[in-house]
Design a protein around this motif. Structure first.
Motif, mmCIF file in Angstrom:
data_model
loop_
_atom_site.group_PDB
_atom_site.id
_atom_site.type_symbol
_atom_site.label_atom_id
_atom_site.label_comp_id
_atom_site.label_asym_id
_atom_site.label_seq_id
_atom_site.Cartn_x
_atom_site.Cartn_y
_atom_site.Cartn_z
ATOM 1 N N GLY A 40 66.502 124.105 23.293
ATOM 2 C CA GLY A 40 67.519 124.844 24.038
ATOM 3 C C GLY A 40 68.940 124.415 23.718
ATOM 4 N N ARG A 41 69.089 123.447 22.771
ATOM 5 C CA ARG A 41 70.440 123.041 22.381
ATOM 6 C C ARG A 41 70.491 122.891 20.860
ATOM 7 N NH1 ARG A 41 73.024 117.436 24.032
ATOM 8 N NH2 ARG A 41 73.030 118.115 26.188
ATOM 9 N N LEU B 254 84.214 123.334 31.014
ATOM 10 C CA LEU B 254 85.447 123.691 30.320
ATOM 11 C C LEU B 254 86.634 123.681 31.277
ATOM 12 C CD1 LEU B 254 83.905 126.576 28.162
ATOM 13 C CD2 LEU B 254 83.946 124.135 27.693
ATOM 14 N N ILE C 185 75.784 133.705 28.246
ATOM 15 C CA ILE C 185 74.353 133.469 28.458
ATOM 16 C C ILE C 185 73.734 133.213 27.090
ATOM 17 C CG2 ILE C 185 72.170 134.535 29.162
ATOM 18 C CD1 ILE C 185 73.675 136.113 31.267
ATOM 19 N N LEU D 192 70.654 128.806 31.916
ATOM 20 C CA LEU D 192 70.506 130.006 31.069
ATOM 21 C C LEU D 192 71.882 130.517 30.687
ATOM 22 C CD1 LEU D 192 67.932 132.445 32.716
ATOM 23 C CD2 LEU D 192 67.880 131.582 30.381
#
Ligand code: AMP
Length: 417
Positions: free
Chosen positions: A118-119, A258, A304, A279
């Motif tokens: 997922g990264r 951020l 997303i 997600l």
């Protein structure tokens, strides 16, 4: 053997079909919400991200792919889509269009992160940005757009966590309180938190270390320091969500990584994703446009992750078939391969999915390939068939045979599709 760089991957077969289907659903969804597509360059001047994402963020400090071109200009592969969207809005004078301007993109992004499930170092994200509305209805509509995507895809178990981090004034007040608290707990926090306490205290709340999380349970609550405007704004966003039937959890620990967010911030969390559980997420950013040199333009948006959507989908449903079986497989004896080529091409021009043998196999092997391909029909071109321009079409499932003039084949198969 040269391999794909660490944290990147190829997309083909079933995976390519999943990407294409997902992209199709997103494009259709955005049409329904009246959001139009934006495509920006893969790289931008580095300064855009320094100013737009923020000097103190992990993205700018550690994760950007930055290089100089032959003219010694510093360029960066885009690590996110919001700053480029703002740049495009300003560059094309979109401020003179009827507001709000509602944009979306499905693009690749690049971050030098430690790869894990997922990264990745190159990933895709679906982002939307609404420019030119201060109204809480814009926040709610953006949140609803993401929520509707999960519903359309059948992804269940997603939780919407929402918070307000106030405007600049509220933040100033809160940062003072938070710094005081952090100062009193400094020796119990991890080195990263200690560093962040000085540069960007809000980010301390983002820490995933268990020890820090325990300490921060007692941190002052940002929602209690909101001024009346921000409080009212947040209340209205929640009111719209209620009216749209979208369940949410108010979570004052959601601050987002951020720098540019103001007021509403939110994340969509899925239990199917393991440690990378977000997600997607986003929020309001009313001052980013000024930060990159433009006028004041309020805005709200989200991102997303496409890969994370696909992981969640895979966890919940079977993969889609990559190969759509052909309607007809055309076999031929070696002397009639030209005839088979011509016939296949003509059928394809008429919109029929047809296959023939392009590997020089024996007729017996061709028929095996026809079987494997899942074709609904097969036929064989021998010398007699070519001379009479007719052939026997076999329905693979039933063995039923139909002899017909080949000129009628297109019409027959079109009716069967
Ligand atoms: P962010 O701009 O960090 O809020 O990211 C927006 C969304 O993009 C996240 O919620 C993830 O779904 C996805 N995302 C961010 N970074 C990565 C990454 N390195 N690999 C895969 N997906 C990512």
């Amino acid at each position: 053997m040269i391999q794909a760089p660490k944290g990147t991957f190829d997309i083909f077969g079933n995976k390519a079909v999943s990407y294409r289907n997902l992209e199709g659903i997103i494009h259709d969804l955005c049409v329904r919400f009246g959001v139009t597509e934006l495509r920006t360059p893969t790289f931008e001047y580095t300064e855009l991200f320094h100013r737009g994402v923020g000097e103190t963020t992990d993205v700018v400090q550690k994760e950007m792919y930055t290089f100089s071109d032959a003219g010694d200009r510093s360029l960066t592969l885009r690590p996110e889509g919001t700053a480029p969207a703002c740049r495009a809005y300003l560059e094309h004078g979109m401020g003179s269009l009827p507001q709000p301007v509602k944009l979306y993109y499905i693009s690749s992004f690049y971050r030098a992160e430690k790869p894990q499930k997922g990264r990745y170092r190159q990933f895709q994200s679906f982002g939307t940005e609404y420019f030119g509305s201060t109204d809480p209805a814009a926040d709610a509509e953006i949140i609803a757009l993401g929520w509707e995507l999960f519903r359309l895809l059948g992804i269940t178990g997603v939780e919407l966590r929402i918070n307000s981090i106030g405007d600049r004034e509220c933040r100033l007040k809160y940062n003072t309180e938070l710094r005081e608290f952090i100062g009193s707990q400094l020796d119990r926090l991890c080195p990263v938190c200690k560093e962040r306490a000085a540069t960007n205290p809000l980010r301390v709340l983002d820490c995933k270390e268990e020890g820090c999380k325990r300490v921060l349970n007692d941190a002052p609550d940002i929602l209690s320091t909101l001024g009346p405007d921000c409080k009212a704004h947040f209340g209205k966003v929640l009111g719209f969500l209620k009216a749209m039937g979208i369940p949410y959890t108010v979570d004052s620990r959601i601050v987002r990584g951020l720098d540019y967010y103001t007021k509403t911030v939110f994340e969509y969390i899925s239990s199917d994703l393991g440690s990378q559980s977000a997600l997607g997420g986003g929020g309001r950013y009313d001052h980013l446009m000024e930060t990159i040199g433009g006028p004041s333009v309020p805005a709200v948006g989200f991102g997303i992750g496409i890969e994370r959507l696909l992981i969640a989908l895979e966890a919940q449903q079977a993969e889609q078939a990559a190969q759509i079986p052909p309607v007809v497989f055309i076999g031929a004896i070696p002397s009639q391969t030209n005839f088979a080529a011509g016939l296949t091409h003509k059928l394809r021009q008429s919109g029929i999915s047809a296959q023939w043998d392009i590997s020089g196999r024996s007729l017996k092997a061709q028929m095996k390939a026809a079987d494997k391909s899942g074709a609904r029909y097969s036929l064989v071109i021998g010398d007699d068939e070519a001379a009479s321009n007719s052939a026997t079409l076999k329905e693979m499932a039933t063995g039923e045979q139909t002899t017909m003039i080949l000129d009628k084949l297109t019409e027959f198969l079109t009716r069967k599709v």
